[in-house]
Enzyme design. Structure first.
Site, PDB file in Angstrom:
ATOM      1  N   ASN A  96       4.376   6.294  -7.684  1.00  0.00           N
ATOM      2  CA  ASN A  96       2.887   6.265  -6.919  1.00  0.00           C
ATOM      3  C   ASN A  96       2.892   8.268  -7.742  1.00  0.00           C
ATOM      4  OD1 ASN A  96      -0.079   6.415  -7.208  1.00  0.00           O
ATOM      5  ND2 ASN A  96      -0.305   5.602  -5.368  1.00  0.00           N
ATOM      6  N   GLY A 142      -4.809  -6.840  -8.836  1.00  0.00           N
ATOM      7  CA  GLY A 142      -5.930  -5.596  -7.891  1.00  0.00           C
ATOM      8  C   GLY A 142      -7.118  -6.160  -7.210  1.00  0.00           C
ATOM      9  N   THR A 143      -8.156  -5.386  -8.105  1.00  0.00           N
ATOM     10  CA  THR A 143      -9.556  -5.755  -7.340  1.00  0.00           C
ATOM     11  C   THR A 143      -9.972  -7.381  -7.640  1.00  0.00           C
ATOM     12  OG1 THR A 143     -10.359  -3.224  -8.364  1.00  0.00           O
ATOM     13  CG2 THR A 143     -11.776  -5.675  -7.808  1.00  0.00           C
ATOM     14  N   CYS A 174      -2.119   8.703  -8.017  1.00  0.00           N
ATOM     15  CA  CYS A 174      -3.529   8.397  -7.396  1.00  0.00           C
ATOM     16  C   CYS A 174      -4.466   9.776  -7.730  1.00  0.00           C
ATOM     17  CB  CYS A 174      -2.943   8.310  -6.070  1.00  0.00           C
ATOM     18  SG  CYS A 174      -4.665   8.313  -4.822  1.00  0.00           S
ATOM     19  N   GLY A 182      -7.725  -4.561 -13.756  1.00  0.00           N
ATOM     20  CA  GLY A 182      -9.391  -5.423 -14.097  1.00  0.00           C
ATOM     21  C   GLY A 182      -8.417  -6.945 -14.126  1.00  0.00           C
ATOM     22  N   LYS A 217       0.866  -1.350  -0.077  1.00  0.00           N
ATOM     23  CA  LYS A 217      -0.176   0.072   0.263  1.00  0.00           C
ATOM     24  C   LYS A 217       1.056   1.166   0.181  1.00  0.00           C
ATOM     25  CE  LYS A 217      -4.048   2.558   1.140  1.00  0.00           C
ATOM     26  NZ  LYS A 217      -4.911   3.007   0.188  1.00  0.00           N
ATOM     27  N   GLY A 249      -7.923   7.320  -0.325  1.00  0.00           N
ATOM     28  CA  GLY A 249      -7.348   8.700   0.223  1.00  0.00           C
ATOM     29  C   GLY A 249      -5.484   8.392   0.770  1.00  0.00           C
TER      30      GLY A 249
END
Lengths: 270, 306
Positions: free
Chosen positions: B131, B268-269, B134, B247, B49, B76
């Protein structure tokens, strides 16, 4: 924590938009503690895509059955409650922190335990009452159940059967007292014989339950729901405001919280 | 096993990963959350993360909502800050023997340099992922939508560390190849693409945005064609490894990215749907290679380009 494909044994409409799903899940049933939840998905579909967190209403450890109370509240749960008996469901669980048992709480062992349920929030409290019934030192359980109408007192017999005293309030007066269940709780707290209050229901109800319990100096534990992603504490999606700032994870830090941990103002505003 | 085990290893700069299946930042916590259900040691890498210099409490809830074949999130960048992550999370994760990639998120170049310095010094991370994409914090995408700012940022971090550098690109741009070339020219060893697509959903009953942050990042199968297209376009203009994501739910999805030009994939998801997605996709890649006489997975990287 297990991820396992299970058989849906039955799926029964018990009130408008409310279903009791009975699932054969021996390992999860055996491991499950009151207040914990399972994260359910339908295998081999992307609609719904994400899992849905569902409270365990009863875990029959002998037969290996889980009973879940599900409210069809959106597209995902509408698809879930339409599943026929015999369908496969994929369960991740048991997840989350359980309710502490009364003997783990410093509230006076000679006093009563109060359970306050609102609508579908009855589910984890049935599981808790069931577990307290099998304690060596079973406490005296006074349960209260509130809903908008009599129809919405879902599975009330499950809670009543596991309680020493049981009261009901409906907003339209169709069953029990007319008004909010928190008015019934006020009467119970005034008796000054409460050891702990356990609550689960709409946020506004739980906020009031927490406020009244604090005022009476009685420990209070509430079980929350929130839109959830992973269910294991990784994605930080299911946040609720923490007292003193920051956020708590409903899936991992909860779903059961000591009322003092929670920022009730933020929860009322959400 | 009748067929020889294919070579699945992937080189990213000086780093060699045992296989091409990693986790996407923000979807797998610090790995530890999944340790009792997933064999972390089998993954190519765990991308943790995003870390910021100071702790961040994150956005007001609700932070997630399901959409058609996908989900929006607006966490966030909630995290306890780089120092706490390094002290409290990484030593335990390192014990699983899986390569760790730190995802870094800053508000300015100095933040990224400081973060890179801290993570390089801790000794537990195999690579750094910048990153710059974001969508859920103010200024989070600022670097990733401007080639000059991307180049300045990558160059500044490149100057202070020898760790392999991965730049995570945003799809929320007119031409992703411009940003990709800028990052590689400035010294990025690899590219990770794509971050989420900026999106929004409205609760028509309440007549308000569903997310507490109003807008969020769209992920899941819904964005896969966009992500595959981005990888396809960027593969033509850079000569560094691409880590494809967006995805990926199963091995066929992973193969799509690889054939479009990705040397590795990030899950990911799918982790939320199936905590074993990463290791199942890895098994699927082995099966695919064996069934198709592929000795080295690199044989099919970009093969769709003909």
């Amino acid at each position: 924590m297990l991820s396992t494909e299970c058989e849906l044994l039955s799926n029964q409409l018990v009130a408008p938009d409310h279903y009791v799903m009975q699932i054969l899940a021996p390992e999860i049933a055996r491991a499950s503690l009151p207040g914990q939840f399972v994260h359910l998905r339908i295998p081999r579909t992307m609609d719904p895509l994400l899992r849905r967190p569902l409270s365990v209403m009863l875990a029959d450890k002998v037969h290996g059955h889980l009973r879940l109370l599900v409210r069809a509240a959106g597209r995902g749960t509408e698809i879930i409650v339409a599943l026929p008996s015999g369908a496969s469901v994929d369960l991740l669980g048991p997840l989350g922190s359980p309710f502490p048992m009364p003997d783990e709480i410093d509230g006076g062992s000679d006093k009563d335990v109060l359970l306050v349920a609102g609508g579908v929030g009855v589910a984890p409290l049935v599981c808790l009452a069931d577990a307290m019934r099998s304690l060596d030192d079973t406490p005296y359980i006074r349960s209260m159940f509130g809903a908008s109408t009599e129809d919405m007192l879902v599975c009330w017999t499950e809670l009543a059967a596991r309680s020493d005293e049981f009261s009901v309030a409906t907003e339209d007066g169709s069953a029990g007292e007319e008004g909010l269940i928190t008015e019934v709780l006020a009467g119970q707290l005034e008796r000054g014989h409460a050891r702990v209050v356990y609550g689960c229901g709409p946020a506004a109800m739980m906020a009031e339950v927490a406020r009244m319990s604090a005022e009476a100096g009685v420990p209070c534990y509430c079980s929350f729901e929130q839109r959830m992603g992973c269910g294991v504490g990784a994605c930080l999606s299911c946040a609720i405001g923490a007292a003193g700032g920051g956020y708590l994870r409903v899936c991992k830090d909860g779903p059961v919280f000591n009322a003092e941990q929670v920022d009730w103002e933020a929860i009322r505003d959400e | 096993m009748s067929e020889a085990c294919p070579d699945l290893s992937v080189r990213i700069g000086s780093l060699v990963l045992p296989n091409p299946v990693m986790t996407a930042s923000g979807t797998f916590g610090y790995g530890l959350e999944y340790a009792d259900i997933c064999d972390l040691s089998r993954l190519g890498a765990v991308v943790i993360k995003a870390a910021t210099v100071a702790p961040r409490v994150g956005n007001r809830p609700p932070r997630i909502v399901e959409t058609a074949a996908g989900m929006l999130n607006a966490i966030g960048l909630q995290n306890p800050g780089a120092d706490a992550i390094i002290a409290e999370k990484l030593p335990e994760l390192a014990g699983f023997g899986v390569p760790i990639i730190a995802n870094l998120a800053g508000e300015c170049v100095d933040d990224y340099v400081l973060l890179a310095d801290k993570f390089a010094a801790c000794g537990h991370v195999a690579a750094l992922e910048l990153n710059i994409s974001c969508p859920n914090v103010e200024g989070g995408m600022a670097f990733g939508v401007c080639p000059e700012m991307t180049a300045e940022l990558v160059g500044s971090v490149r100057a202070i560390t020898d760790l392999p550098l991965i730049t995570k690109l945003s799809p929320n741009v007119t031409d992703i190849t411009e940003i990709a070339v800028a990052a590689v020219t400035a010294g990025s060893d690899a590219l990770s693409m794509i971050n989420t697509l900026l999106g929004m959903s409205i609760d028509v009953r309440r007549r308000r945005p569903l997310l507490g942050n109003a807008t969020g990042g769209l992920s899941g199968p819904a964005i896969r064609p966009v992500a595959v297209r981005c990888v396809w376009q960027v593969y033509d203009v850079v000569d560094v490894p691409i880590i494809g994501s967006g995805g990926i739910m199963c091995v066929e999805d992973a193969l799509e990215f690889i054939m479009a030009g990705a040397s590795a994939v990030a899950i990911g998801t799918a982790n939320f749907v199936n905590p074993l997605a990463g290791t199942e996709i890895l098994d699927g890649l082995v099966d695919y290679c064996q069934s198709n006489g592929i000795k080295d997975i690199s044989e099919i990287v970009g093969v769709a380009h003909g």
